[in-house]
Design an enzyme around this catalytic site. Structure first.
Site, mmCIF file in Angstrom:
data_model
loop_
_atom_site.group_PDB
_atom_site.id
_atom_site.type_symbol
_atom_site.label_atom_id
_atom_site.label_comp_id
_atom_site.label_asym_id
_atom_site.label_seq_id
_atom_site.Cartn_x
_atom_site.Cartn_y
_atom_site.Cartn_z
ATOM 1 N N ASP A 1 35.027 37.154 18.638
ATOM 2 C CA ASP A 1 36.055 37.018 19.670
ATOM 3 C C ASP A 1 37.264 36.403 18.990
ATOM 4 O O ASP A 1 37.225 35.245 18.566
ATOM 5 C CB ASP A 1 35.524 36.098 20.778
ATOM 6 N N LYS B 1 30.528 31.074 23.804
ATOM 7 C CA LYS B 1 29.086 31.280 23.658
ATOM 8 C C LYS B 1 28.888 32.170 22.438
ATOM 9 O O LYS B 1 29.828 32.795 21.954
ATOM 10 C CB LYS B 1 28.550 31.928 24.943
ATOM 11 N N TYR C 1 31.703 23.830 19.991
ATOM 12 C CA TYR C 1 32.167 25.211 20.101
ATOM 13 C C TYR C 1 32.353 25.492 21.583
ATOM 14 O O TYR C 1 31.478 25.191 22.379
ATOM 15 C CB TYR C 1 31.117 26.160 19.504
HETATM 16 P P1 13P Z 1 33.318 33.542 25.167
HETATM 17 O O1 13P Z 1 32.337 32.938 24.196
HETATM 18 O O2 13P Z 1 33.010 34.943 25.493
HETATM 19 O O3 13P Z 1 34.712 33.343 24.698
HETATM 20 O O4 13P Z 1 33.158 32.797 26.551
HETATM 21 C C1 13P Z 1 33.532 31.492 26.665
HETATM 22 C C2 13P Z 1 33.406 30.904 28.006
HETATM 23 O O5 13P Z 1 33.482 29.732 28.105
HETATM 24 C C3 13P Z 1 33.235 31.720 29.208
HETATM 25 O O6 13P Z 1 33.608 30.987 30.350
HETATM 26 MG MG MG Z 2 36.044 34.410 24.438
HETATM 27 MG MG MG Z 3 32.744 36.470 24.158
#
Ligand code: 13P
Ligand code: MG
Ligand code: MG
Length: 381
Positions: free
Chosen positions: A11, A238, A235
């Site tokens: 991402d 996810k 972090y």
């Molecule tokens: P991502 O890891 O897809 O960026 O998602 C983060 C998140 O906190 C979703 O609310």
């Molecule tokens: Mg994201």
């Molecule tokens: Mg993501």
């Protein structure tokens, strides 16, 4: 030839919040991939996105963990990051956690899953076909249950009763809490099925790293089982895992692999990486715009020709009306779970809350707890 199928996914920025990468970012990645094919680093490649994550699927002969291939992916994600920055997109460069990784990207932020195998379209593999799974808004343990059912339970994979699979599969399970290195246990299904289940039930700590045919020694599955919050300490996204699964013949058939996803089982992830919500199977290139996010998973299938090139068409497994029924059920499960908001099973336990800020809030409050006078232990003089 010794062929390697690699998926590297990250991402590095998204449009209107954490929904999807921009068309310009994807064009940039595809442009870099075309150059890498032209200059001979890659044999073939396919680029797609699942939610806000861009996946680069590649074939090459450089082996697993190749410095050149991993550095190519890193540079490509850097190029997409600069497009995201120019457009003011959300989370530009989010998954590029280190400044300049020396080689292998495992542990540097992007999710990596790779399978290397002898590719001659003969013997046990007269045809080579495989599937790539990419999930958004969830952790690597999301694949624990479906892959266990596909490779170890004849209720889901009748093929396990056939001579070429009846000896079962070896599961390589990783302890994702061990950040010193890759800490792996090897367990054989069916004999060790209960031991495998005893580990895989804990989606947050244990994940499937790899599955190998016990009869042929051929690798059947690889998963990007790494927890970035364990590695990086902090972090805010996810892990959004990817997986490669070879299918047919000595491996489960596509329908045996995808049918466990009809459960839309509850996984950790979703909003702020801190909730428990069902995993919804979706077509390729689906943005995350659900009512409260919703973890999603896509699945694309390819065949590979003698030279290691992908078939000119791909199969988008979850883009079929059969899955509409599952999507509706997933959404119903999601609405039920959301009706209890922050309470109990609706959110992940304290240690797994992906946004450390939740822990900071509780930590501040913990300092304010005091023992009541009437039950305060006597202090020894
Ligand atoms: P991502 O890891 O897809 O960026 O998602 C983060 C998140 O906190 C979703 O609310
Ligand atoms: Mg994201
Ligand atoms: Mg993501």
């Amino acid at each position: 030839m010794k062929l390697t199928v690699s998926i590297i996914k990250a991402d590095v920025g998204s449009v209107g919040g954490h929904t999807k990468p921009s068309a310009r970012m994807l064009d940039t990645v595809r442009g870099e991939v075309t150059k890498a094919i032209d200059n001979g680093l890659l044999i073939d490649s396919f680029v797609c996105h699942t939610g806000d994550d861009i996946a680069i699927l590649m074939t090459h002969t450089n082996g697993e963990g190749s410095r050149e291939v991993h550095q190519f992916a890193w540079q490509t994600f850097l190029a997409a990051t600069s497009v995201a920055k120019t457009s003011g997109l959300y989370g530009a460069g989010q998954d590029l956690l280190v400044d300049a990784p020396s080689g292998n990207l495992r542990g540097a932020g992007p999710a990596v899953a790779e399978l290397a195998f002898e590719h001659s379209l003969s013997g046990a593999r007269p045809a080579e076909s495989f599937m790539m799974f990419a999930a958004d808004k969830c952790g690597p343990g999301a694949y624990n249950l479906p892959l266990y059912l596909a490779f170890a339970d004849p209720m889901y994979c009748a093929g396990l009763m056939l001579p070429q699979m009846i000896k079962g599969f070896r599961f390589y399970i990783i302890d994702m809490d061990n950040t010193v290195g890759d800490s792996i246990i090897e367990l054989d299904a069916p004999e060790d099925a209960y031991h495998i289940a005893a580990l895989l039930r804990d989606n947050e700590r244990f994940g499937i790293d790899r599955i190998v045919s016990r009869t042929y020694g051929e690798p059947g599955a690889a998963v990007s089982a790494q927890r970035l919050h364990s590695i990086a300490g902090k972090y805010t996204g996810k892990d959004d895992p990817v997986a490669i699964l070879r299918n047919q013949g000595i491996f489960p058939a596509p329908e045996e692999i995808i049918s466990p996803f009809a459960k839309a089982h509850f996984v950790g992830g979703d909003a702020r990486g801190s909730h428990v919500m069902p995993l919804m199977p979706v077509p390729l290139n689906t943005p995350v715009t659900g009512i409260y996010c919703l973890p999603i998973v896509s699945c694309v299938g390819f065949s590979i020709d003698r030279e290691g090139r992908f078939s000119e068409s791909h199969t988008d497994f979850f883009d079929n009306p059969a899955w509409d029924e599952v999507r509706r059920r997933a959404q119903r499960k999601a609405i039920e779970m959301r009706s209890q908001g922050w309470s109990g099973a609706a959110m992940l336990p304290y240690s797994e809350l992906e946004y450390g800020g939740f822990r900071d809030t509780v930590g501040t409050l913990l300092k304010r707890f005091r023992l009541r006078d009437e039950r305060r232990p006597a202090v020894a003089d």
